[in-house]
Motif scaffolding. Sequence first.
Motif, short mmCIF file in Angstrom:
data_model
loop_
_atom_site.label_atom_id
_atom_site.label_comp_id
_atom_site.label_asym_id
_atom_site.label_seq_id
_atom_site.Cartn_x
_atom_site.Cartn_y
_atom_site.Cartn_z
N SER A 255 0.82 -1.22 0.00
CA SER A 255 0.00 0.00 0.00
C SER A 255 0.85 1.27 0.00
CB SER A 255 -0.94 0.00 1.22
OG SER A 255 -1.84 -1.09 1.15
N ASN A 256 2.12 1.15 -0.30
CA ASN A 256 3.01 2.31 -0.33
C ASN A 256 2.83 3.07 -1.64
OD1 ASN A 256 5.09 4.15 -0.08
ND2 ASN A 256 6.66 2.68 -0.74
N LEU A 257 2.30 4.29 -1.55
CA LEU A 257 2.02 5.09 -2.74
C LEU A 257 3.00 6.25 -2.92
CD1 LEU A 257 -1.88 5.08 -2.57
CD2 LEU A 257 -0.40 3.70 -4.02
N VAL A 258 4.03 6.30 -2.10
CA VAL A 258 5.12 7.26 -2.32
C VAL A 258 6.13 6.60 -3.23
CG1 VAL A 258 6.97 8.58 -1.24
CG2 VAL A 258 4.76 8.38 -0.09
N THR A 259 6.38 7.23 -4.35
CA THR A 259 7.20 6.58 -5.36
C THR A 259 8.15 7.56 -6.02
OG1 THR A 259 7.11 5.09 -7.28
CG2 THR A 259 5.57 6.94 -7.26
N LYS A 260 9.02 7.02 -6.84
CA LYS A 260 10.01 7.83 -7.56
C LYS A 260 9.91 7.50 -9.04
CE LYS A 260 14.88 9.23 -7.31
NZ LYS A 260 16.14 9.10 -6.53
N VAL A 261 9.88 8.53 -9.86
CA VAL A 261 9.80 8.34 -11.30
C VAL A 261 10.92 9.12 -11.97
CG1 VAL A 261 7.30 8.00 -11.27
CG2 VAL A 261 8.21 10.30 -11.59
N LYS A 262 11.18 8.74 -13.22
CA LYS A 262 12.18 9.46 -14.01
C LYS A 262 11.55 9.81 -15.34
CE LYS A 262 17.14 9.50 -14.80
NZ LYS A 262 18.40 8.74 -14.64
N GLU A 263 11.63 11.08 -15.71
CA GLU A 263 11.05 11.54 -16.96
C GLU A 263 12.03 12.48 -17.65
OE1 GLU A 263 6.73 12.93 -17.59
OE2 GLU A 263 7.88 14.81 -17.56
N ASN A 264 12.35 12.19 -18.89
CA ASN A 264 13.28 13.01 -19.66
C ASN A 264 14.58 13.27 -18.89
OD1 ASN A 264 11.31 13.19 -21.71
ND2 ASN A 264 10.39 14.98 -20.75
N ASN A 265 15.08 12.19 -18.25
CA ASN A 265 16.35 12.20 -17.51
C ASN A 265 16.31 13.03 -16.24
OD1 ASN A 265 17.74 10.52 -19.42
ND2 ASN A 265 17.92 12.30 -20.76
N ILE A 266 15.14 13.32 -15.73
CA ILE A 266 15.01 14.06 -14.49
C ILE A 266 14.19 13.23 -13.51
CG2 ILE A 266 14.05 16.13 -13.38
CD1 ILE A 266 14.67 17.67 -15.91
N ALA A 267 14.66 13.14 -12.26
CA ALA A 267 14.00 12.33 -11.24
C ALA A 267 13.00 13.17 -10.45
CB ALA A 267 15.04 11.73 -10.30
N TYR A 268 11.86 12.57 -10.14
CA TYR A 268 10.83 13.21 -9.32
C TYR A 268 10.37 12.21 -8.26
CZ TYR A 268 10.46 16.26 -13.44
OH TYR A 268 10.74 17.09 -14.49
N GLU A 269 10.03 12.72 -7.09
CA GLU A 269 9.43 11.91 -6.05
C GLU A 269 8.05 12.49 -5.73
OE1 GLU A 269 12.23 11.78 -2.83
OE2 GLU A 269 13.62 10.47 -3.91
N LEU A 270 7.10 11.61 -5.40
CA LEU A 270 5.72 12.07 -5.19
C LEU A 270 4.91 11.04 -4.42
CD1 LEU A 270 3.51 10.84 -7.89
CD2 LEU A 270 5.83 11.27 -8.71
N ASP A 271 3.81 11.50 -3.86
CA ASP A 271 2.81 10.62 -3.26
C ASP A 271 1.66 10.54 -4.26
OD1 ASP A 271 0.71 9.41 -1.90
OD2 ASP A 271 1.25 10.31 0.03
N PHE A 272 1.54 9.41 -4.93
CA PHE A 272 0.60 9.30 -6.03
C PHE A 272 -0.85 9.45 -5.57
CE2 PHE A 272 -1.62 6.62 -9.35
CZ PHE A 272 -1.44 7.53 -10.37
N SER A 273 -1.11 9.24 -4.30
CA SER A 273 -2.48 9.37 -3.79
C SER A 273 -2.86 10.81 -3.51
CB SER A 273 -2.65 8.54 -2.51
OG SER A 273 -1.86 9.07 -1.46
N LYS A 274 -1.89 11.73 -3.55
CA LYS A 274 -2.18 13.12 -3.14
C LYS A 274 -1.86 14.16 -4.20
CE LYS A 274 -1.50 12.08 1.77
NZ LYS A 274 -0.72 12.38 2.98
N VAL A 275 -1.12 13.78 -5.25
CA VAL A 275 -0.77 14.76 -6.29
C VAL A 275 -1.09 14.18 -7.66
CG1 VAL A 275 1.08 15.67 -4.84
CG2 VAL A 275 1.63 13.98 -6.59
N TYR A 276 -1.04 15.05 -8.66
CA TYR A 276 -1.33 14.61 -10.03
C TYR A 276 -0.03 14.28 -10.74
CZ TYR A 276 -2.88 14.71 -14.89
OH TYR A 276 -3.14 14.38 -16.19
#
Length: 499
Positions: A255-276
């Motif tokens: 149930s962990n919805l805090v995740t890390k993504v990489k887009e166009n060689n830039i890293a982002y961290e987010l809580d998928f349940s609270k942000v778009y």
Amino acid sequence: MRTLWRFGYSARLLKTNRFRTAASNTSFPAVWMLLAQYSGRIPGLFVVVKKNRFFTMPETVEDKANLELYSPHPEVRGMTLLDREAFKRTVVVPVLKVKKEIVNTLLKSLKHTVLQRPGLKRVVEDPEDEDSRLVILDPHKIPEFSLGESEQEVLKQLNVRPEVSKYNLELTYENFKSEEILRAVLPEGQEVTSGFSRVGHIAHLNLRDHQLPYRHLIGQVIIDKNPGITCVVNKTSIIDSTYRNFQMEVLAGESNLVTKVKENNIAYELDFSKVYWNPRLSTEHGRIVELLKPGDVLFDVFAGIGPFAIPAAKKKCRVFANDLNPESYNWLLHNCKLNKVDNKIKAFNMDGRDFLLGPVREELSKELQLLKEEQKTSFHIVMNLPALAIEFLDVFRHLLAGEPCSTAGLPTVHCYGFSKHDDPAKDIQERAEASLGTSLDGRCSTYLVRNVAPNKEMLCISFQIPADVLYKRPCPDEANPASKRLRTSKDFSEEKLPS
């Protein structure tokens, strides 16, 4: 072992009491059907078939099975709790008997003909000859277990006999793809969902109503078949237009919805349940950032966690980024620090309209007055809130006061919207014109971002704000003030009188 020759076919039979009939007294089709029945019960049993030009191979139960080779056992239909053992089944596939020394060479030469299935060995041991191997072929590429001319030529060059054998192959849950599993489980004729949006370790689904009874099974299948996915969620409500988040249900996994993504060689961290966050917008984020040059100014009205703002800052642009959602604002600050651009981005947590009327107006008023004709600084305003952004365009009406700057300095707006119209580009332009109160004919471009749903498109309309829209025209009285009356000596003498 006994060998049967009849009607141009060769068939190699295992020793068994069932086949003690003399070859000369048995018609081939009867023997074939007995073989087909028997071979289906013995894993590893294979039959060699060599067809001459006068006869076609009789249809058997196994031939029909070949058409359904990639279908799990029919008993799994309607399953709602995943039982992996129930997916086991035995199918008949074509194989070639090859000396083990040339197996690798053969695999390279017949790479488009060899069976390619998850978790399946393409080469198995020959139960009758330890010096040989059986190379499994794709039955869809070998119709009626008959080799084509190109395959026969390859075998001839490798000095391999062009004899196709039938082999009983056991398939398990691990050997089926997720779409094949779900098609076998869901009611026949109903739409199968195997696609999803991936956000770090999270798979995001939008299930239809008829799929909901199977949602937990669908979630587990996606985890099983996609390495790195450890959580599957399903959207249970539409996106809230205020904060752009939505309610979701965890279908399988953690149930962990805090995740890390990489887009166009830039890293982002987010809580998928609270942000778009939408991974399908990666290309669009890159397209807009590509328009920017070092030194340009970007105003991101609905910035989210920073997919426009952060790469723009890394490109040495000056960035003003805003989002109404406090969670998005906090993750924006976090990602600015993560990417070491926190000193290049001014972040705001405001309503988009207030952001345009406040910081954006203040900055444009200051910068455009100082802008010289030869300077090449461009100003871009990104408004990525497709459900509502066009309704904010009226803010630009008379946003600034004073003399208009040069045409080159006028800000460029990139505004996003949805359309269900037959002509979405025309629709989005007309709605933008209504908000701005002016025509954009010949002064705008529309770009199709993506298809959101059947008959629903997401578009971006880009235009420079016309000067007569952006700048408030002075009133006639203000433009031509009345001439001042000349003061007389009487006026001065009256000023000196004591009060």
